[in-house]
Write a protein that holds these residues in place. Structure first.
Motif, mmCIF file in Angstrom:
data_model
loop_
_atom_site.group_PDB
_atom_site.id
_atom_site.type_symbol
_atom_site.label_atom_id
_atom_site.label_comp_id
_atom_site.label_asym_id
_atom_site.label_seq_id
_atom_site.Cartn_x
_atom_site.Cartn_y
_atom_site.Cartn_z
ATOM 1 N N MET A 181 6.479 18.785 -3.321
ATOM 2 C CA MET A 181 5.182 18.279 -4.309
ATOM 3 C C MET A 181 4.372 17.274 -3.957
ATOM 4 S SD MET A 181 5.191 17.520 -8.290
ATOM 5 C CE MET A 181 6.172 18.854 -8.864
ATOM 6 N N PRO A 182 3.130 17.343 -3.669
ATOM 7 C CA PRO A 182 2.410 16.241 -2.830
ATOM 8 C C PRO A 182 2.170 14.964 -3.891
ATOM 9 C CG PRO A 182 1.411 18.336 -2.980
ATOM 10 C CD PRO A 182 2.257 18.721 -3.686
ATOM 11 N N THR A 183 2.149 13.877 -3.459
ATOM 12 C CA THR A 183 2.043 12.674 -4.111
ATOM 13 C C THR A 183 0.979 11.878 -3.736
ATOM 14 O OG1 THR A 183 4.661 12.643 -4.307
ATOM 15 C CG2 THR A 183 3.289 10.537 -4.848
ATOM 16 N N VAL A 184 0.458 11.596 -4.656
ATOM 17 C CA VAL A 184 -0.843 10.372 -4.708
ATOM 18 C C VAL A 184 -0.241 9.168 -5.196
ATOM 19 C CG1 VAL A 184 -3.106 9.951 -5.050
ATOM 20 C CG2 VAL A 184 -2.739 12.246 -4.806
ATOM 21 N N LEU A 185 -0.798 8.107 -4.299
ATOM 22 C CA LEU A 185 -0.106 6.703 -4.775
ATOM 23 C C LEU A 185 -1.533 6.020 -5.235
ATOM 24 C CD1 LEU A 185 1.800 4.452 -4.991
ATOM 25 C CD2 LEU A 185 1.395 3.672 -2.699
ATOM 26 N N LEU A 186 -1.378 5.959 -6.655
ATOM 27 C CA LEU A 186 -2.562 5.154 -7.349
ATOM 28 C C LEU A 186 -2.354 3.875 -7.559
ATOM 29 C CD1 LEU A 186 -5.126 5.099 -9.045
ATOM 30 C CD2 LEU A 186 -3.757 5.914 -11.136
ATOM 31 N N VAL A 201 4.125 9.221 0.683
ATOM 32 C CA VAL A 201 2.991 9.892 -0.047
ATOM 33 C C VAL A 201 2.089 10.358 0.970
ATOM 34 C CG1 VAL A 201 3.529 8.035 -1.906
ATOM 35 C CG2 VAL A 201 1.672 7.798 0.027
ATOM 36 N N GLU A 202 1.419 11.306 0.423
ATOM 37 C CA GLU A 202 0.044 12.195 1.198
ATOM 38 C C GLU A 202 -1.218 11.082 0.961
ATOM 39 O OE1 GLU A 202 3.531 14.753 0.986
ATOM 40 O OE2 GLU A 202 2.232 13.710 -0.943
#
Length: 136
Positions: free
Chosen positions: A1-6, A91-92
């Motif tokens: 599952m792709p992850t975005v780091l906010l 993270v992507e």
């Protein structure tokens, strides 16, 4: 599952722009997880990321948009900690907030966003106010 780091701070307007940017990303049918990270440079009271108004705002709005969210927190230098977390968690994409600063201000005080852009091992998305960011 792709992850975005906010990577968030305490400024609600920055986080609002980041939320809008992430919620507007085109997804190719894959589920996406957004990790909401706050780096505490000083935290004598022992606050937690889930106590921050901006973190709860980001979680609520991103979940309303159908995205899965998690919280993360670190302590130390914000740019270094964002980069370390991104590397540790593979993270992507990192999403940071841009802010208008003078060239002198950038040179004298540095910029978390600039450090992240220059040193990240993955793509960095800068959410900014286009009307403000590109004034001449």
């Amino acid at each position: 599952m792709p992850t975005v780091l906010l990577a968030i701070d305490d400024d609600e307007s920055h986080v609002e722009r980041q939320i809008e940017t992430i919620a507007g990303l085109p997804f190719s049918g894959e589920a996406l997880t957004v990790t909401i990270l706050h780096v505490f440079s000083e935290n004598p009271s022992g606050a937690s990321v889930n106590q921050l108004k901006t973190a709860r705002l980001a979680r609520d709005r991103l979940e309303e948009a159908g995205l899965e969210t998690t919280f993360a927190e670190r302590s130390g230098d914000p740019a270094a900690e964002v980069l370390e977390h991104a590397k540790d968690e593979a993270v992507e994409l990192i999403c940071v907030a841009g802010r208008k600063r003078s060239p002198t201000g950038k040179a004298l005080f540095g910029s978390v966003t600039q450090d992240v852009i220059l040193n990240a091992e993955c793509p960095v998305l800068v959410a900014g106010d286009l009307e403000t960011e590109f004034e001449t």
